[in-house]
Design a protein around this motif. Structure first.
Motif, PDB file in Angstrom:
ATOM      1  N   GLY A 184       0.787  -1.229   0.000  1.00  0.00           N
ATOM      2  CA  GLY A 184       0.000   0.000   0.000  1.00  0.00           C
ATOM      3  C   GLY A 184       0.816   1.273   0.000  1.00  0.00           C
ATOM      4  O   GLY A 184       0.277   2.362  -0.174  1.00  0.00           O
ATOM      5  N   SER A 185       2.120   1.159   0.192  1.00  0.00           N
ATOM      6  CA  SER A 185       2.958   2.360   0.156  1.00  0.00           C
ATOM      7  C   SER A 185       3.083   2.837  -1.287  1.00  0.00           C
ATOM      8  O   SER A 185       2.940   2.075  -2.238  1.00  0.00           O
ATOM      9  CB  SER A 185       4.334   2.093   0.769  1.00  0.00           C
ATOM     10  OG  SER A 185       5.033   1.119   0.025  1.00  0.00           O
ATOM     11  N   VAL A 186       3.333   4.123  -1.426  1.00  0.00           N
ATOM     12  CA  VAL A 186       3.377   4.748  -2.742  1.00  0.00           C
ATOM     13  C   VAL A 186       4.724   5.442  -2.927  1.00  0.00           C
ATOM     14  O   VAL A 186       5.212   6.106  -2.017  1.00  0.00           O
ATOM     15  CB  VAL A 186       2.243   5.791  -2.884  1.00  0.00           C
ATOM     16  CG1 VAL A 186       2.313   6.492  -4.225  1.00  0.00           C
ATOM     17  CG2 VAL A 186       0.884   5.138  -2.688  1.00  0.00           C
ATOM     18  N   GLU A 187       5.305   5.273  -4.098  1.00  0.00           N
ATOM     19  CA  GLU A 187       6.527   5.996  -4.454  1.00  0.00           C
ATOM     20  C   GLU A 187       6.203   6.901  -5.632  1.00  0.00           C
ATOM     21  O   GLU A 187       5.511   6.495  -6.569  1.00  0.00           O
ATOM     22  CB  GLU A 187       7.639   5.027  -4.853  1.00  0.00           C
ATOM     23  CG  GLU A 187       8.218   4.262  -3.704  1.00  0.00           C
ATOM     24  CD  GLU A 187       9.403   3.391  -4.128  1.00  0.00           C
ATOM     25  OE1 GLU A 187       9.775   3.384  -5.331  1.00  0.00           O
ATOM     26  OE2 GLU A 187       9.948   2.717  -3.253  1.00  0.00           O
ATOM     27  N   ILE A 188       6.696   8.129  -5.574  1.00  0.00           N
ATOM     28  CA  ILE A 188       6.514   9.081  -6.665  1.00  0.00           C
ATOM     29  C   ILE A 188       7.907   9.509  -7.113  1.00  0.00           C
ATOM     30  O   ILE A 188       8.727   9.936  -6.302  1.00  0.00           O
ATOM     31  CB  ILE A 188       5.708  10.314  -6.214  1.00  0.00           C
ATOM     32  CG1 ILE A 188       4.339   9.891  -5.693  1.00  0.00           C
ATOM     33  CG2 ILE A 188       5.571  11.307  -7.352  1.00  0.00           C
ATOM     34  CD1 ILE A 188       3.549  11.024  -5.054  1.00  0.00           C
ATOM     35  N   HIS A 189       8.166   9.380  -8.406  1.00  0.00           N
ATOM     36  CA  HIS A 189       9.463   9.770  -8.963  1.00  0.00           C
ATOM     37  C   HIS A 189       9.221  10.780 -10.077  1.00  0.00           C
ATOM     38  O   HIS A 189       8.452  10.520 -10.995  1.00  0.00           O
ATOM     39  CB  HIS A 189      10.194   8.541  -9.509  1.00  0.00           C
ATOM     40  CG  HIS A 189      11.566   8.829 -10.004  1.00  0.00           C
ATOM     41  ND1 HIS A 189      12.651   8.904  -9.164  1.00  0.00           N
ATOM     42  CD2 HIS A 189      12.028   9.085 -11.245  1.00  0.00           C
ATOM     43  CE1 HIS A 189      13.724   9.182  -9.872  1.00  0.00           C
ATOM     44  NE2 HIS A 189      13.371   9.300 -11.144  1.00  0.00           N
ATOM     45  N   VAL A 190       9.870  11.937  -9.973  1.00  0.00           N
ATOM     46  CA  VAL A 190       9.691  13.009 -10.946  1.00  0.00           C
ATOM     47  C   VAL A 190      10.984  13.185 -11.731  1.00  0.00           C
ATOM     48  O   VAL A 190      12.061  13.262 -11.148  1.00  0.00           O
ATOM     49  CB  VAL A 190       9.327  14.339 -10.241  1.00  0.00           C
ATOM     50  CG1 VAL A 190       9.159  15.458 -11.247  1.00  0.00           C
ATOM     51  CG2 VAL A 190       8.077  14.177  -9.404  1.00  0.00           C
ATOM     52  N   THR A 191      10.857  13.271 -13.061  1.00  0.00           N
ATOM     53  CA  THR A 191      12.010  13.580 -13.904  1.00  0.00           C
ATOM     54  C   THR A 191      11.636  14.725 -14.838  1.00  0.00           C
ATOM     55  O   THR A 191      10.467  14.967 -15.107  1.00  0.00           O
ATOM     56  CB  THR A 191      12.445  12.361 -14.752  1.00  0.00           C
ATOM     57  OG1 THR A 191      11.341  11.904 -15.519  1.00  0.00           O
ATOM     58  CG2 THR A 191      12.962  11.232 -13.881  1.00  0.00           C
TER      59      THR A 191
END
Length: 65
Positions: free
Chosen positions: A13-20
């Protein structure tokens, strides 16, 4: 470079957000609404080298002016 936001929802249920494609700390404002919609709790945050690009350039500009 094109701005990309990648969201990964893990089995726990954890969320990772990666921005490029976003220089400087603008990545934080880019994901602010998304983080709020996902519950607003940030467990940890890691900044990439892109986050420091604009700040380093701005500091260098100030030294030369």
């Amino acid at each position: 470079m094109e701005e990309t936001v990648e969201v990964t929802i893990k089995p726990d249920g954890s969320v990772e957000i990666h921005v490029t494609g976003v220089d400087g700390m603008a990545c934080l404002s880019t994901t602010e609404e998304l983080v709020t919609l996902l519950g607003g709790q940030v467990e940890s945050q890691e900044l990439t080298s892109e986050a420091y690009n604009v700040e380093a350039e701005e500091q260098q500009d100030r030294l030369w002016h």
